[in-house]
Design an enzyme around this catalytic site. Structure first.
Site, PDB file in Angstrom:
ATOM      1  N   ASN A   1      -0.417  -1.879  22.916  1.00  0.00           N
ATOM      2  CA  ASN A   1      -0.887  -0.503  23.728  1.00  0.00           C
ATOM      3  C   ASN A   1      -1.998  -0.089  23.092  1.00  0.00           C
ATOM      4  OD1 ASN A   1       0.483   0.465  21.626  1.00  0.00           O
ATOM      5  ND2 ASN A   1       1.943   1.778  23.121  1.00  0.00           N
TER       6      ASN A   1
ATOM      7  N   HIS B   1      -2.372   4.307  18.467  1.00  0.00           N
ATOM      8  CA  HIS B   1      -1.330   4.960  18.117  1.00  0.00           C
ATOM      9  C   HIS B   1      -1.940   6.770  17.877  1.00  0.00           C
ATOM     10  CE1 HIS B   1       1.869   7.220  15.864  1.00  0.00           C
ATOM     11  NE2 HIS B   1       0.904   7.678  15.016  1.00  0.00           N
TER      12      HIS B   1
ATOM     13  N   TYR C   1       6.787   4.344  11.105  1.00  0.00           N
ATOM     14  CA  TYR C   1       7.599   4.302  12.028  1.00  0.00           C
ATOM     15  C   TYR C   1       9.211   4.334  11.679  1.00  0.00           C
ATOM     16  CZ  TYR C   1       3.915   2.444  15.441  1.00  0.00           C
ATOM     17  OH  TYR C   1       2.958   2.479  16.134  1.00  0.00           O
TER      18      TYR C   1
ATOM     19  N   GLU D   1       1.891  11.673   8.919  1.00  0.00           N
ATOM     20  CA  GLU D   1       1.023  10.597   9.470  1.00  0.00           C
ATOM     21  C   GLU D   1      -0.114  10.511   8.523  1.00  0.00           C
ATOM     22  OE1 GLU D   1       1.075   9.931  13.379  1.00  0.00           O
ATOM     23  OE2 GLU D   1       3.434   9.690  13.395  1.00  0.00           O
TER      24      GLU D   1
ATOM     25  N   LYS E   1      -4.866  -0.062  17.109  1.00  0.00           N
ATOM     26  CA  LYS E   1      -3.920  -1.021  16.496  1.00  0.00           C
ATOM     27  C   LYS E   1      -4.465  -2.671  16.746  1.00  0.00           C
ATOM     28  CE  LYS E   1       0.459   1.402  18.295  1.00  0.00           C
ATOM     29  NZ  LYS E   1       1.389   1.389  19.232  1.00  0.00           N
TER      30      LYS E   1
HETATM   31  P1  IDP Z   1       4.146   6.236  21.225  1.00  0.00           P
HETATM   32  O1  IDP Z   1       3.375   5.053  20.660  1.00  0.00           O
HETATM   33  O2  IDP Z   1       3.527   6.237  22.864  1.00  0.00           O
HETATM   34  O3  IDP Z   1       4.470   7.268  20.296  1.00  0.00           O
HETATM   35  P2  IDP Z   1       6.823   5.551  20.580  1.00  0.00           P
HETATM   36  O4  IDP Z   1       7.965   5.640  21.564  1.00  0.00           O
HETATM   37  O5  IDP Z   1       6.754   6.280  19.374  1.00  0.00           O
HETATM   38  O6  IDP Z   1       5.507   5.341  21.668  1.00  0.00           O
HETATM   39  O7  IDP Z   1       6.991   3.927  20.026  1.00  0.00           O
HETATM   40  C1  IDP Z   1       5.973   3.611  18.985  1.00  0.00           C
HETATM   41  C2  IDP Z   1       5.376   2.144  19.260  1.00  0.00           C
HETATM   42  O8  IDP Z   1       6.627   1.145  19.343  1.00  0.00           O
HETATM   43  C3  IDP Z   1       4.815   2.082  20.716  1.00  0.00           C
HETATM   44  O9  IDP Z   1       3.417   2.473  20.838  1.00  0.00           O
HETATM   45  C4  IDP Z   1       4.846   0.607  20.969  1.00  0.00           C
HETATM   46  O10 IDP Z   1       3.950  -0.079  20.352  1.00  0.00           O
HETATM   47  C5  IDP Z   1       6.233   0.357  20.254  1.00  0.00           C
HETATM   48  N1  IDP Z   1       7.541   0.336  21.282  1.00  0.00           N
HETATM   49  C6  IDP Z   1       8.007   1.300  21.745  1.00  0.00           C
HETATM   50  N2  IDP Z   1       8.815   1.256  22.486  1.00  0.00           N
HETATM   51  C7  IDP Z   1       9.148  -0.147  22.735  1.00  0.00           C
HETATM   52  C8  IDP Z   1       9.847  -1.123  23.280  1.00  0.00           C
HETATM   53  O11 IDP Z   1      10.636  -0.492  24.072  1.00  0.00           O
HETATM   54  N3  IDP Z   1       9.653  -2.322  23.103  1.00  0.00           N
HETATM   55  C9  IDP Z   1       8.612  -2.936  22.568  1.00  0.00           C
HETATM   56  N4  IDP Z   1       7.777  -2.030  21.682  1.00  0.00           N
HETATM   57  C10 IDP Z   1       8.062  -0.610  21.732  1.00  0.00           C
HETATM   58 MG    MG Z   2       5.395   7.871  18.762  1.00  0.00          MG
END
Ligand code: IDP
Ligand code: MG
Length: 139
Positions: free
Chosen positions: A119, A122, A52, A133, A12
């Site tokens: 984070n 992805h 997304y 994807e 990212k």
């Molecule tokens: P993942 O990346 O671990 O699969 P997901 O729940 O699919 O997590 O969420 C996708 C992305 O959306 C996350 O990696 C993060 O960047 C963002 N995200 C998820 N939950 C939150 C939140 O509660 N606040 C802000 N950003 C979030």
């Molecule tokens: Mg996810």
């Protein structure tokens, strides 16, 4: 390698900006996964709406799009048996504060005090999402 799988991994914008591309690639290579595709990309709102789609109605979605468009992304496809499960484990929990040490997010991520979850990577979470994807990022 009939049971080989492919997974979409994105470094990212925060990962690229912080110079962590090499560390992510090194971890994938150290575990023996093959890099099948690799490209520096810029996300568009349209591409992110597809990628997304499951999060489109969530309150954090606008901030997520802004984050994912804040700089270049390195998109790659890794290949190997059970690479989807393995790379999800290597990525660690979504929130880097909760991600275990030894994971990419747990070793390189943190809370930057902005209210966002930055984070670094992805990774597709299932064979179905990996196929979906990969088709989005490498049509
Ligand atoms: P993942 O990346 O671990 O699969 P997901 O729940 O699919 O997590 O969420 C996708 C992305 O959306 C996350 O990696 C993060 O960047 C963002 N995200 C998820 N939950 C939150 C939140 O509660 N606040 C802000 N950003 C979030
Ligand atoms: Mg996810």
């Amino acid at each position: 390698m009939s049971n080989s799988e492919q997974v979409l991994v994105l470094v990212k914008p925060d990962g690229v900006e912080r110079g962590l591309v090499g560390q992510v690639l090194a971890r994938a290579e150290a575990r023996g996964y093959r890099i099948a595709r690799l490209e520096l990309r810029r996300a568009t709102p349209e591409l992110l709406a597809e990628h997304y789609a499951e999060h489109a109605a969530k309150p954090f979605y606008p901030a997520l799009v802004e984050y994912m468009m804040s700089g270049p992304i390195v998109a790659l496809v890794l290949e190997g048996a059970q690479v989807i499960t393995a790379f999800r484990t290597m990525a660690g929990a979504t929130d880097p504060v909760k991600a275990a040490p030894g994971t990419i997010r747990g070793d390189f991520g943190r809370d930057w005090g902005t209210g966002e979850i930055l984070n670094i990577v992805h990774a597709s979470d299932s064979p179905a999402s990996a196929a979906r994807e990969i088709a989005i990022w490498f049509p």
